[in-house]
Design a protein around this motif. Structure first.
Motif, PDB file in Angstrom:
ATOM      1  N   ALA A   1       0.346  -1.250  -0.075  1.00  0.00           N
ATOM      2  CA  ALA A   1      -0.048   0.892  -0.114  1.00  0.00           C
ATOM      3  C   ALA A   1       1.608   1.022   0.234  1.00  0.00           C
ATOM      4  CB  ALA A   1      -1.140  -0.105   1.336  1.00  0.00           C
ATOM      5  N   GLY A   2       0.785   2.432  -1.167  1.00  0.00           N
ATOM      6  CA  GLY A   2       1.529   3.370  -1.288  1.00  0.00           C
ATOM      7  C   GLY A   2       3.283   3.141  -2.718  1.00  0.00           C
ATOM      8  N   CYS A   3       3.105   3.415  -3.589  1.00  0.00           N
ATOM      9  CA  CYS A   3       4.075   2.912  -3.945  1.00  0.00           C
ATOM     10  C   CYS A   3       5.389   4.390  -4.284  1.00  0.00           C
ATOM     11  CB  CYS A   3       3.777   2.799  -4.990  1.00  0.00           C
ATOM     12  SG  CYS A   3       2.512   1.323  -5.461  1.00  0.00           S
ATOM     13  N   GLY A   4       5.250   5.040  -3.528  1.00  0.00           N
ATOM     14  CA  GLY A   4       6.508   6.124  -2.916  1.00  0.00           C
ATOM     15  C   GLY A   4       7.616   5.384  -3.060  1.00  0.00           C
ATOM     16  N   PRO A   5       8.546   6.130  -2.728  1.00  0.00           N
ATOM     17  CA  PRO A   5      10.483   5.191  -2.717  1.00  0.00           C
ATOM     18  C   PRO A   5      10.486   3.957  -1.530  1.00  0.00           C
ATOM     19  CG  PRO A   5      10.474   8.098  -2.980  1.00  0.00           C
ATOM     20  CD  PRO A   5       9.107   7.394  -2.737  1.00  0.00           C
TER      21      PRO A   5
ATOM     22  N   SER B   1      -1.985  -3.349 -10.698  1.00  0.00           N
ATOM     23  CA  SER B   1      -2.258  -1.730  -9.396  1.00  0.00           C
ATOM     24  C   SER B   1      -3.194  -1.592  -9.273  1.00  0.00           C
ATOM     25  CB  SER B   1      -0.616  -0.591  -9.801  1.00  0.00           C
ATOM     26  OG  SER B   1      -0.645  -0.082  -8.698  1.00  0.00           O
ATOM     27  N   PHE B   2      -3.369  -0.688  -8.123  1.00  0.00           N
ATOM     28  CA  PHE B   2      -4.420  -0.218  -8.144  1.00  0.00           C
ATOM     29  C   PHE B   2      -5.081   0.726  -7.377  1.00  0.00           C
ATOM     30  CE2 PHE B   2      -5.121  -5.236  -7.537  1.00  0.00           C
ATOM     31  CZ  PHE B   2      -5.460  -5.809  -8.322  1.00  0.00           C
ATOM     32  N   ASP B   3      -6.114   2.134  -7.974  1.00  0.00           N
ATOM     33  CA  ASP B   3      -5.872   2.907  -7.109  1.00  0.00           C
ATOM     34  C   ASP B   3      -6.806   3.109  -6.014  1.00  0.00           C
ATOM     35  OD1 ASP B   3      -6.856   5.950  -7.036  1.00  0.00           O
ATOM     36  OD2 ASP B   3      -7.690   6.071  -9.099  1.00  0.00           O
ATOM     37  N   PRO B   4      -6.504   3.423  -4.762  1.00  0.00           N
ATOM     38  CA  PRO B   4      -7.359   3.606  -3.621  1.00  0.00           C
ATOM     39  C   PRO B   4      -8.586   4.286  -3.409  1.00  0.00           C
ATOM     40  CG  PRO B   4      -5.060   4.395  -3.210  1.00  0.00           C
ATOM     41  CD  PRO B   4      -5.253   4.240  -4.466  1.00  0.00           C
ATOM     42  N   THR B   5      -8.231   4.788  -4.064  1.00  0.00           N
ATOM     43  CA  THR B   5      -9.493   6.237  -4.373  1.00  0.00           C
ATOM     44  C   THR B   5     -11.005   6.300  -5.055  1.00  0.00           C
ATOM     45  OG1 THR B   5      -8.617   6.928  -6.586  1.00  0.00           O
ATOM     46  CG2 THR B   5      -7.419   8.147  -3.985  1.00  0.00           C
ATOM     47  N   ASN B   6     -10.281   5.608  -5.536  1.00  0.00           N
ATOM     48  CA  ASN B   6     -12.646   4.893  -5.532  1.00  0.00           C
ATOM     49  C   ASN B   6     -13.109   4.065  -4.815  1.00  0.00           C
ATOM     50  OD1 ASN B   6     -11.739   1.845  -6.399  1.00  0.00           O
ATOM     51  ND2 ASN B   6     -10.547   2.026  -8.489  1.00  0.00           N
ATOM     52  N   ASP B   7     -12.355   3.082  -3.626  1.00  0.00           N
ATOM     53  CA  ASP B   7     -13.479   2.482  -2.702  1.00  0.00           C
ATOM     54  C   ASP B   7     -13.468   1.186  -2.877  1.00  0.00           C
ATOM     55  OD1 ASP B   7     -13.235   4.910  -0.929  1.00  0.00           O
ATOM     56  OD2 ASP B   7     -15.395   5.595  -1.928  1.00  0.00           O
ATOM     57  N   LYS B   8     -12.733   0.178  -4.370  1.00  0.00           N
ATOM     58  CA  LYS B   8     -12.370  -0.686  -4.835  1.00  0.00           C
ATOM     59  C   LYS B   8     -11.586  -1.706  -3.986  1.00  0.00           C
ATOM     60  CE  LYS B   8     -15.940   0.582  -8.403  1.00  0.00           C
ATOM     61  NZ  LYS B   8     -15.740   0.223  -9.840  1.00  0.00           N
TER      62      LYS B   8
ATOM     63  N   SER C   1       3.728  13.837 -10.192  1.00  0.00           N
ATOM     64  CA  SER C   1       3.675  12.818 -11.005  1.00  0.00           C
ATOM     65  C   SER C   1       5.023  12.218 -11.622  1.00  0.00           C
ATOM     66  CB  SER C   1       2.803  13.075 -11.905  1.00  0.00           C
ATOM     67  OG  SER C   1       3.327  14.208 -12.622  1.00  0.00           O
ATOM     68  N   GLU C   2       5.993  12.689 -11.378  1.00  0.00           N
ATOM     69  CA  GLU C   2       7.664  12.849 -11.696  1.00  0.00           C
ATOM     70  C   GLU C   2       8.701  12.104 -11.267  1.00  0.00           C
ATOM     71  OE1 GLU C   2       5.422  15.333 -13.066  1.00  0.00           O
ATOM     72  OE2 GLU C   2       5.438  14.415 -14.620  1.00  0.00           O
ATOM     73  N   SER C   3       7.970  12.630  -9.324  1.00  0.00           N
ATOM     74  CA  SER C   3       8.824  12.654  -8.735  1.00  0.00           C
ATOM     75  C   SER C   3       9.029  11.221  -7.749  1.00  0.00           C
ATOM     76  CB  SER C   3       8.612  13.577  -7.539  1.00  0.00           C
ATOM     77  OG  SER C   3       7.451  13.589  -6.574  1.00  0.00           O
ATOM     78  N   LEU C   4      10.302  10.897  -7.132  1.00  0.00           N
ATOM     79  CA  LEU C   4       9.830   9.477  -6.460  1.00  0.00           C
ATOM     80  C   LEU C   4      11.578   9.630  -5.323  1.00  0.00           C
ATOM     81  CD1 LEU C   4       9.490   5.964  -9.255  1.00  0.00           C
ATOM     82  CD2 LEU C   4       7.999   7.373  -6.697  1.00  0.00           C
TER      83      LEU C   4
ATOM     84  N   PRO D   1      -1.831   6.470  -5.011  1.00  0.00           N
ATOM     85  CA  PRO D   1      -3.190   7.402  -5.890  1.00  0.00           C
ATOM     86  C   PRO D   1      -2.683   7.594  -7.500  1.00  0.00           C
ATOM     87  CG  PRO D   1      -3.245   7.536  -3.901  1.00  0.00           C
ATOM     88  CD  PRO D   1      -2.077   7.046  -4.262  1.00  0.00           C
ATOM     89  N   MET D   2      -1.460   7.888  -7.579  1.00  0.00           N
ATOM     90  CA  MET D   2      -1.146   8.136  -8.651  1.00  0.00           C
ATOM     91  C   MET D   2      -0.646   7.453  -9.479  1.00  0.00           C
ATOM     92  SD  MET D   2       2.190  10.968  -7.274  1.00  0.00           S
ATOM     93  CE  MET D   2       2.284  12.455  -6.403  1.00  0.00           C
TER      94      MET D   2
END
Length: 368
Positions: free
Chosen positions: A194-198, A235-242, A358-361, A219-220
């Protein structure tokens, strides 16, 4: 006499070392200023490292932008550089060695160390890497000093084919491997990151080596795409509640065997518990500040027997194993480096890490 108060024969120095250096000094909430400060003096058993690169960690951001530590301090603990001075009694390191250094090393003898709870050890909590002020890493400066217990057991030599930038990942990958091991991830298990940051992407990389089936959420869309490149099957978008439905649909209604939470948001923890199957594990990696409060249904733990686990910082007994993942290039760590800032622009780098685009990690501070 040398500038450290020991004889010239006792201190070895790789050429002239300046008396002052530039450093990014945390001065007030959200503010780091580049200042001229003294170069740390080296005592017996210590080494001075000229910093080549330092990663910006999420804990640096929390300390600076939420004022979790009192200023002034010089932060930055994901460091790599060159040994330029060694104190009396140092035989393990020689001038010119390319190294990385941890900032915490435990005593390995106390109650907590005997139980592998190294990060709870009193000595571990005493930071042994400093560039001045209260010791707190120091990689946001041109030189850092490794104190005797760190110089002895917390410095790792780098092979010539590993860049300083790659070596900044040795410390964070150790923390990642520790977390994945604590979550007891096994080959063939279904894992949600959960979470695809660094941090989330590093958790994904290490989990992928084990052979788990990995799903991710963020979310990104750019970060979700990166997770697919690094081994996630979907990979899923968690903001759609699904998210819960999506994972359960792919696991015969059970849910994930384990969820690795790399987001410091209370709502994500409750969702992670919902995603995990009965008897599953939820590992909290990012929830490490003293302010956040987390709520969840008691039945998730008391009836469904789901486990909530925590993992903090590095473990000394996996130091070689974790280092090998980077030094032997088993992990594509450079795939997540997107931005590099010179020390003069450290505030820009910190702002980007604190407010990702959206471009940064991963953001690095480089000393060139």
């Amino acid at each position: 006499m040398s500038r450290t108060g020991t004889t010239l024969e006792a201190v070895k120095t790789l050429g002239p070392i300046p008396k002052t250096m530039r450093a990014g000094v945390y001065r007030e909430k959200g503010i780091v200023r580049v200042e001229e400060v003294p170069v740390p003096e080296v005592a017996d058993g210590e080494v001075l490292i000229k910093v080549a690169a330092c990663g910006i960690c999420g804990t640096d951001i929390k300390k600076i932008y939420h004022a979790y530590v009192p200023p002034p301090q010089i932060l930055g603990h994901e460091i790599a550089g060159t040994v330029v001075t060694t104190g009396r009694g140092v035989t393990k390191w020689k001038l010119g060695d390319r190294v990385m250094s941890f900032h915490h090393i435990p005593c390995e003898k106390c109650f907590y160390c005997e139980r592998r709870l190294f990060s709870q050890c009193k000595q571990y909590k005493t930071t042994g890497l400093t560039a001045g002020f209260t010791p707190n890493g120091g990689g946001f400066a041109e030189y850092v000093k490794a104190m005797s217990w760190v110089a002895d057991r917390g410095v790792i030599k780098l092979p010539d084919n590993v860049s300083f930038e790659e070596a900044t990942f040795l410390e964070p990958i150790n923390t990642i491997l520790k977390a994945v091991q604590k979550a007891r991830i096994a080959k063939g298990e279904t894992v949600l990151v959960a979470g695809c940051g660094p941090i989330g992407l590093q958790l994904l990389m290490v989990t992928n080596l084990i052979g788990a089936r990995i799903y991710s959420s963020d979310p990104m869309p750019e970060r979700r795409a990166k997770s697919l490149m690094l081994g996630a099957v979907e990979s899923f978008d968690p903001t759609n509640d699904k998210l819960v439905t999506e994972v359960k649909t792919r696991t015969e209604g059970r849910g994930a065997d384990a969820v690795l939470v790399a987001v410091a948001h209370p709502a994500v923890v409750e969702e992670a518990l919902a995603v995990a199957r009965p008897g599953g594990r939820v590992l909290l990696f990012a929830a490490n500040d003293p302010v956040t409060r987390i709520g969840f249904p008691a039945s998730a733990v008391g009836i469904d027997e789901k486990e909530i686990l925590g993992s903090y910082s590095a473990a000394v007994d996996i130091q070689e194993e974790a280092a090998a993942l980077v030094l032997q290039k088993k992990l594509p760590v450079m795939e997540i480096v997107t931005h590099r800032f010179p020390l003069a622009r450290i505030q820009e780098g910190l702002e980007l890490a604190a407010n990702p685009t959206s471009e940064s990690l991963k953001v690095l501070i480089t000393h060139r």
